[in-house]
Scaffold this motif. Structure first.
Motif, PDB file in Angstrom:
ATOM      1  N   ARG A  47       0.852  -1.184   0.000  1.00  0.00           N
ATOM      2  CA  ARG A  47       0.000   0.000   0.000  1.00  0.00           C
ATOM      3  C   ARG A  47       0.889   1.236   0.000  1.00  0.00           C
ATOM      4  N   THR A  48       0.581   2.200  -0.870  1.00  0.00           N
ATOM      5  CA  THR A  48       1.296   3.471  -0.924  1.00  0.00           C
ATOM      6  C   THR A  48       0.282   4.594  -0.743  1.00  0.00           C
ATOM      7  N   THR A  49       0.576   5.502   0.193  1.00  0.00           N
ATOM      8  CA  THR A  49      -0.348   6.576   0.527  1.00  0.00           C
ATOM      9  C   THR A  49       0.385   7.911   0.531  1.00  0.00           C
ATOM     10  N   THR A  50      -0.213   8.930  -0.066  1.00  0.00           N
ATOM     11  CA  THR A  50       0.301  10.299   0.030  1.00  0.00           C
ATOM     12  C   THR A  50      -0.865  11.203   0.422  1.00  0.00           C
ATOM     13  N   SER A  51      -0.560  12.196   1.235  1.00  0.00           N
ATOM     14  CA  SER A  51      -1.603  13.140   1.616  1.00  0.00           C
ATOM     15  C   SER A  51      -0.978  14.474   1.983  1.00  0.00           C
ATOM     16  N   ALA A  52      -1.777  15.522   1.857  1.00  0.00           N
ATOM     17  CA  ALA A  52      -1.343  16.871   2.233  1.00  0.00           C
ATOM     18  C   ALA A  52      -2.539  17.629   2.789  1.00  0.00           C
ATOM     19  N   ARG A  53      -2.307  18.333   3.869  1.00  0.00           N
ATOM     20  CA  ARG A  53      -3.305  19.231   4.450  1.00  0.00           C
ATOM     21  C   ARG A  53      -2.670  20.615   4.542  1.00  0.00           C
ATOM     22  N   VAL A  54      -3.382  21.615   4.080  1.00  0.00           N
ATOM     23  CA  VAL A  54      -2.864  22.990   4.039  1.00  0.00           C
ATOM     24  C   VAL A  54      -3.812  23.883   4.834  1.00  0.00           C
ATOM     25  N   LEU A  64      -8.773  28.905   6.544  1.00  0.00           N
ATOM     26  CA  LEU A  64      -9.159  27.997   5.463  1.00  0.00           C
ATOM     27  C   LEU A  64      -8.271  26.763   5.520  1.00  0.00           C
ATOM     28  N   ALA A  65      -8.861  25.602   5.306  1.00  0.00           N
ATOM     29  CA  ALA A  65      -8.104  24.356   5.341  1.00  0.00           C
ATOM     30  C   ALA A  65      -8.504  23.493   4.156  1.00  0.00           C
ATOM     31  N   GLY A  66      -7.523  22.831   3.556  1.00  0.00           N
ATOM     32  CA  GLY A  66      -7.780  21.927   2.445  1.00  0.00           C
ATOM     33  C   GLY A  66      -7.037  20.621   2.638  1.00  0.00           C
ATOM     34  N   ARG A  67      -7.587  19.541   2.107  1.00  0.00           N
ATOM     35  CA  ARG A  67      -6.958  18.228   2.238  1.00  0.00           C
ATOM     36  C   ARG A  67      -7.066  17.488   0.916  1.00  0.00           C
ATOM     37  N   LEU A  68      -5.999  16.801   0.542  1.00  0.00           N
ATOM     38  CA  LEU A  68      -5.976  15.942  -0.631  1.00  0.00           C
ATOM     39  C   LEU A  68      -5.172  14.705  -0.269  1.00  0.00           C
ATOM     40  N   ALA A  69      -5.725  13.529  -0.547  1.00  0.00           N
ATOM     41  CA  ALA A  69      -5.049  12.273  -0.228  1.00  0.00           C
ATOM     42  C   ALA A  69      -5.325  11.258  -1.324  1.00  0.00           C
ATOM     43  N   ALA A  70      -4.346  10.398  -1.564  1.00  0.00           N
ATOM     44  CA  ALA A  70      -4.495   9.328  -2.550  1.00  0.00           C
ATOM     45  C   ALA A  70      -3.781   8.088  -2.037  1.00  0.00           C
ATOM     46  N   GLU A  71      -4.340   6.938  -2.376  1.00  0.00           N
ATOM     47  CA  GLU A  71      -3.750   5.679  -1.926  1.00  0.00           C
ATOM     48  C   GLU A  71      -3.981   4.609  -2.987  1.00  0.00           C
ATOM     49  N   GLY A  72      -3.008   3.749  -3.145  1.00  0.00           N
ATOM     50  CA  GLY A  72      -3.123   2.631  -4.067  1.00  0.00           C
ATOM     51  C   GLY A  72      -2.581   1.369  -3.430  1.00  0.00           C
ATOM     52  N   THR A  73      -3.155   0.222  -3.788  1.00  0.00           N
ATOM     53  CA  THR A  73      -2.689  -1.050  -3.256  1.00  0.00           C
ATOM     54  C   THR A  73      -2.287  -1.958  -4.402  1.00  0.00           C
ATOM     55  N   GLY A  74      -1.355  -2.845  -4.118  1.00  0.00           N
ATOM     56  CA  GLY A  74      -0.928  -3.848  -5.073  1.00  0.00           C
ATOM     57  C   GLY A  74      -1.028  -5.212  -4.432  1.00  0.00           C
ATOM     58  N   GLY A  75      -1.034  -6.245  -5.238  1.00  0.00           N
ATOM     59  CA  GLY A  75      -1.152  -7.594  -4.691  1.00  0.00           C
ATOM     60  C   GLY A  75      -2.600  -7.963  -4.469  1.00  0.00           C
ATOM     61  N   ASN A  76      -2.849  -8.673  -3.372  1.00  0.00           N
ATOM     62  CA  ASN A  76      -4.186  -9.157  -3.065  1.00  0.00           C
ATOM     63  C   ASN A  76      -4.587  -8.701  -1.656  1.00  0.00           C
ATOM     64  N   PRO A  77      -4.981  -7.426  -1.492  1.00  0.00           N
ATOM     65  CA  PRO A  77      -5.322  -6.931  -0.154  1.00  0.00           C
ATOM     66  C   PRO A  77      -6.672  -7.473   0.327  1.00  0.00           C
ATOM     67  N   GLY A 111     -12.067  -0.380  -2.648  1.00  0.00           N
ATOM     68  CA  GLY A 111     -11.395  -0.691  -3.901  1.00  0.00           C
ATOM     69  C   GLY A 111      -9.888  -0.617  -3.739  1.00  0.00           C
ATOM     70  N   ARG A 112      -9.188  -0.900  -4.807  1.00  0.00           N
ATOM     71  CA  ARG A 112      -7.728  -0.918  -4.761  1.00  0.00           C
ATOM     72  C   ARG A 112      -7.108   0.470  -4.716  1.00  0.00           C
ATOM     73  N   ALA A 113      -7.861   1.484  -5.075  1.00  0.00           N
ATOM     74  CA  ALA A 113      -7.337   2.854  -5.063  1.00  0.00           C
ATOM     75  C   ALA A 113      -8.376   3.782  -4.427  1.00  0.00           C
ATOM     76  N   SER A 114      -7.871   4.777  -3.715  1.00  0.00           N
ATOM     77  CA  SER A 114      -8.748   5.761  -3.079  1.00  0.00           C
ATOM     78  C   SER A 114      -8.178   7.149  -3.306  1.00  0.00           C
ATOM     79  N   CYS A 115      -9.058   8.099  -3.462  1.00  0.00           N
ATOM     80  CA  CYS A 115      -8.649   9.498  -3.587  1.00  0.00           C
ATOM     81  C   CYS A 115      -9.721  10.321  -2.898  1.00  0.00           C
ATOM     82  N   LEU A 116      -9.302  11.253  -2.060  1.00  0.00           N
ATOM     83  CA  LEU A 116     -10.278  12.111  -1.416  1.00  0.00           C
ATOM     84  C   LEU A 116      -9.714  13.511  -1.257  1.00  0.00           C
ATOM     85  N   GLY A 117     -10.591  14.459  -1.206  1.00  0.00           N
ATOM     86  CA  GLY A 117     -10.199  15.849  -1.039  1.00  0.00           C
ATOM     87  C   GLY A 117     -11.338  16.637  -0.439  1.00  0.00           C
TER      88      GLY A 117
END
Length: 126
Positions: A47-54, A64-77, A111-117
């Motif tokens: 699993r690889t995850t990146t996120s940023a909150r400003v 004011l606050a903002g958030r962006l995050a993304a995650e992806g998985t490989g293999g058989n989670p 799912g295998r990938a997630s993205c939120l903001g």
């Protein structure tokens, strides 16, 4: 009936990551950045995850606050791993529930990938 010999209920995970935190206050930030890049390896998956909150404070009584995050998985989670998104603070339900998309139940979308903001504003009374 689910047989734990065929479908294990445990998951051994190793996590590592980098965190950059320039927020002025961890509990109630008014300005700064909290960014992270995380990697996890579990039983049969990665699993690889990146996120940023400003956080910006353009006016005396406005934050004011903002958030962006993304995650992806490989293999058989497993399903439980796909429901959660990694974070340096604690894993959270990625889409659905109190912390992300309140109109839907926890784990409603997986799912295998997630993205939120998102963004929010806060005003101070004094």
């Amino acid at each position: 009936m689910v047989d734990p010999g065929r479908i294990p209920f445990t998951d051994k995970v190793v996590r590592a990551g980098l965190v950059l935190d320039t927020r002025d206050n961890e509990i109630d930030p008014h300005r700064g950045i909290a960014a992270e890049a995380l990697f996890a390896s579990g039983t049969g998956y990665t699993r690889t995850t990146t996120s940023a909150r400003v956080f910006v404070h353009p006016l005396r009584r406005l934050v004011l606050a903002g958030r962006l995050a993304a995650e992806g998985t490989g293999g058989n989670p497993p399903l439980a791993a796909m429901e959660l998104m990694e974070s340096s603070e604690r894993p959270f339900v990625a889409v659905g529930g109190y912390h992300s998309l309140r109109a839907y139940y926890n784990g409603r979308f997986t799912g295998r990938a997630s993205c939120l903001g998102g963004w929010r504003r806060a005003t101070q009374c004094c």
